[in-house]
Design a protein around this motif. Structure first.
Motif, mmCIF file in Angstrom:
data_model
loop_
_atom_site.group_PDB
_atom_site.id
_atom_site.type_symbol
_atom_site.label_atom_id
_atom_site.label_comp_id
_atom_site.label_asym_id
_atom_site.label_seq_id
_atom_site.Cartn_x
_atom_site.Cartn_y
_atom_site.Cartn_z
ATOM 1 N N PHE A 162 31.358 17.184 -13.955
ATOM 2 C CA PHE A 162 30.317 16.480 -13.232
ATOM 3 C C PHE A 162 29.011 17.217 -13.485
ATOM 4 O O PHE A 162 29.003 18.346 -13.987
ATOM 5 C CB PHE A 162 30.610 16.481 -11.727
ATOM 6 C CG PHE A 162 31.727 15.576 -11.324
ATOM 7 C CD1 PHE A 162 33.046 15.887 -11.624
ATOM 8 C CD2 PHE A 162 31.481 14.405 -10.624
ATOM 9 C CE1 PHE A 162 34.091 15.059 -11.251
ATOM 10 C CE2 PHE A 162 32.513 13.565 -10.232
ATOM 11 C CZ PHE A 162 33.816 13.899 -10.552
ATOM 12 N N ARG A 163 27.908 16.583 -13.097
ATOM 13 C CA ARG A 163 26.619 17.254 -13.216
ATOM 14 C C ARG A 163 25.712 16.828 -12.078
ATOM 15 O O ARG A 163 25.870 15.750 -11.510
ATOM 16 C CB ARG A 163 25.971 16.959 -14.567
ATOM 17 C CG ARG A 163 25.513 15.523 -14.759
ATOM 18 C CD ARG A 163 25.039 15.311 -16.184
ATOM 19 N NE ARG A 163 24.489 13.981 -16.386
ATOM 20 C CZ ARG A 163 24.116 13.491 -17.565
ATOM 21 N NH1 ARG A 163 24.233 14.238 -18.667
ATOM 22 N NH2 ARG A 163 23.607 12.265 -17.652
ATOM 23 N N GLN A 164 24.772 17.707 -11.777
ATOM 24 C CA GLN A 164 23.795 17.403 -10.736
ATOM 25 C C GLN A 164 22.432 17.902 -11.174
ATOM 26 O O GLN A 164 22.240 19.105 -11.380
ATOM 27 C CB GLN A 164 24.191 18.040 -9.406
ATOM 28 C CG GLN A 164 23.306 17.616 -8.258
ATOM 29 C CD GLN A 164 23.864 18.006 -6.910
ATOM 30 O OE1 GLN A 164 24.724 18.883 -6.800
ATOM 31 N NE2 GLN A 164 23.401 17.335 -5.874
ATOM 32 N N TYR B 37 37.857 14.261 -7.123
ATOM 33 C CA TYR B 37 38.385 15.592 -7.402
ATOM 34 C C TYR B 37 38.397 16.454 -6.146
ATOM 35 O O TYR B 37 37.533 16.338 -5.285
ATOM 36 C CB TYR B 37 37.554 16.275 -8.499
ATOM 37 C CG TYR B 37 37.814 15.674 -9.856
ATOM 38 C CD1 TYR B 37 37.267 14.456 -10.222
ATOM 39 C CD2 TYR B 37 38.633 16.336 -10.766
ATOM 40 C CE1 TYR B 37 37.522 13.899 -11.458
ATOM 41 C CE2 TYR B 37 38.889 15.791 -12.013
ATOM 42 C CZ TYR B 37 38.339 14.577 -12.355
ATOM 43 O OH TYR B 37 38.596 14.031 -13.585
ATOM 44 N N ASN B 38 39.378 17.356 -6.091
ATOM 45 C CA ASN B 38 39.546 18.213 -4.911
ATOM 46 C C ASN B 38 39.047 19.633 -5.107
ATOM 47 O O ASN B 38 38.693 20.297 -4.143
ATOM 48 C CB ASN B 38 41.026 18.282 -4.530
ATOM 49 C CG ASN B 38 41.546 16.947 -4.035
ATOM 50 O OD1 ASN B 38 40.809 16.173 -3.448
ATOM 51 N ND2 ASN B 38 42.816 16.684 -4.274
ATOM 52 N N TYR B 39 39.068 20.103 -6.341
ATOM 53 C CA TYR B 39 38.740 21.501 -6.606
ATOM 54 C C TYR B 39 37.519 21.578 -7.513
ATOM 55 O O TYR B 39 37.392 20.795 -8.456
ATOM 56 C CB TYR B 39 39.930 22.211 -7.267
ATOM 57 C CG TYR B 39 41.212 22.077 -6.496
ATOM 58 C CD1 TYR B 39 42.206 21.188 -6.893
ATOM 59 C CD2 TYR B 39 41.425 22.827 -5.341
ATOM 60 C CE1 TYR B 39 43.373 21.056 -6.177
ATOM 61 C CE2 TYR B 39 42.595 22.695 -4.614
ATOM 62 C CZ TYR B 39 43.559 21.803 -5.039
ATOM 63 O OH TYR B 39 44.713 21.675 -4.315
ATOM 64 N N TRP B 40 36.654 22.562 -7.223
ATOM 65 C CA TRP B 40 35.367 22.634 -7.909
ATOM 66 C C TRP B 40 35.033 24.059 -8.329
ATOM 67 O O TRP B 40 35.349 25.013 -7.623
ATOM 68 C CB TRP B 40 34.250 22.122 -6.996
ATOM 69 C CG TRP B 40 34.426 20.694 -6.654
ATOM 70 C CD1 TRP B 40 35.145 20.182 -5.623
ATOM 71 C CD2 TRP B 40 33.885 19.582 -7.367
ATOM 72 N NE1 TRP B 40 35.085 18.812 -5.647
ATOM 73 C CE2 TRP B 40 34.321 18.417 -6.700
ATOM 74 C CE3 TRP B 40 33.088 19.455 -8.500
ATOM 75 C CZ2 TRP B 40 33.974 17.133 -7.142
ATOM 76 C CZ3 TRP B 40 32.739 18.190 -8.927
ATOM 77 C CH2 TRP B 40 33.187 17.053 -8.255
ATOM 78 N N GLY B 41 34.359 24.174 -9.487
ATOM 79 C CA GLY B 41 33.814 25.445 -9.900
ATOM 80 C C GLY B 41 32.422 25.635 -9.318
ATOM 81 O O GLY B 41 31.917 24.778 -8.586
ATOM 82 N N GLN B 42 31.791 26.736 -9.686
ATOM 83 C CA GLN B 42 30.477 27.080 -9.158
ATOM 84 C C GLN B 42 29.338 26.459 -9.946
ATOM 85 O O GLN B 42 28.209 26.406 -9.457
ATOM 86 C CB GLN B 42 30.312 28.597 -9.131
ATOM 87 C CG GLN B 42 31.264 29.295 -8.174
ATOM 88 C CD GLN B 42 31.052 28.837 -6.748
ATOM 89 O OE1 GLN B 42 29.946 28.848 -6.229
ATOM 90 N NE2 GLN B 42 32.132 28.418 -6.093
ATOM 91 N N GLY B 43 29.612 26.018 -11.144
ATOM 92 C CA GLY B 43 28.595 25.352 -11.932
ATOM 93 C C GLY B 43 27.937 26.248 -12.962
ATOM 94 O O GLY B 43 27.902 27.476 -12.811
ATOM 95 N N TYR C 37 26.161 21.777 -14.434
ATOM 96 C CA TYR C 37 27.417 21.126 -14.777
ATOM 97 C C TYR C 37 28.568 21.827 -14.058
ATOM 98 O O TYR C 37 28.680 23.056 -14.094
ATOM 99 C CB TYR C 37 27.637 21.153 -16.285
ATOM 100 C CG TYR C 37 26.807 20.119 -17.007
ATOM 101 C CD1 TYR C 37 25.425 20.249 -17.108
ATOM 102 C CD2 TYR C 37 27.406 18.990 -17.564
ATOM 103 C CE1 TYR C 37 24.657 19.288 -17.743
ATOM 104 C CE2 TYR C 37 26.645 18.029 -18.214
ATOM 105 C CZ TYR C 37 25.274 18.188 -18.299
ATOM 106 O OH TYR C 37 24.513 17.226 -18.941
ATOM 107 N N TYR C 38 29.418 21.015 -13.441
ATOM 108 C CA TYR C 38 30.532 21.532 -12.659
ATOM 109 C C TYR C 38 31.861 21.093 -13.265
ATOM 110 O O TYR C 38 32.031 19.918 -13.633
ATOM 111 C CB TYR C 38 30.479 21.012 -11.233
ATOM 112 C CG TYR C 38 29.265 21.464 -10.455
ATOM 113 C CD1 TYR C 38 28.092 20.709 -10.463
ATOM 114 C CD2 TYR C 38 29.296 22.640 -9.713
ATOM 115 C CE1 TYR C 38 26.973 21.121 -9.756
ATOM 116 C CE2 TYR C 38 28.185 23.051 -8.997
ATOM 117 C CZ TYR C 38 27.028 22.288 -9.026
ATOM 118 O OH TYR C 38 25.929 22.698 -8.326
#
Length: 120
Positions: free
Chosen positions: A38-40, A107-113, A95-96
């Protein structure tokens, strides 16, 4: 607990390429995780970029990256890669990496980006 660690971000000129990497650790060894990106961008909502199933057979791309970005994975190394070509200034974002047990965009789990900056 699933931990995700992104790497490979940086700065590039428009038209250039970057590769992002995601390392997955933890979680159940029996779980077959889908991995996504994903991205923000500043002032915008987080948006889906790409996803890949556990087997790597199924992939899913947002329209705005189709033909430019490629997602892949190496389950032996518990890693995933997002190859980004023909980058545009509008691709600038954090970007994550994300993981989930199902092949969906939820999605349930995420990195720090990791930051990607594309200059014109």
């Amino acid at each position: 607990q699933v931990d995700l660690l992104e790497s490979g971000g940086g700065s590039v000129e428009a038209g250039g390429s970057l590769s992002l990497f995601c390392e997955l650790s933890g979680g159940s060894p029996r779980r077959r995780y889908t991995i996504g990106w994903f991205r923000q961008a500043p002032g915008k909502d987080r948006e889906f970029v790409a996803g890949i199933s556990w087997t790597g057979i199924r992939t899913d791309y947002a329209e705005y990256v189709k033909g430019r970005f490629t997602i892949s994975r190496d389950n032996a190394k518990n890693t995933a890669r997002l190859q980004m070509n023909s980058l545009k200034p509008e691709d600038t974002a954090v970007y994550y990496c994300a993981a989930n047990s199902d092949f969906t965009r939820d999605y349930n789990y995420w990195g720090q980006g990791t930051q990607v900056t594309v200059s014109s």
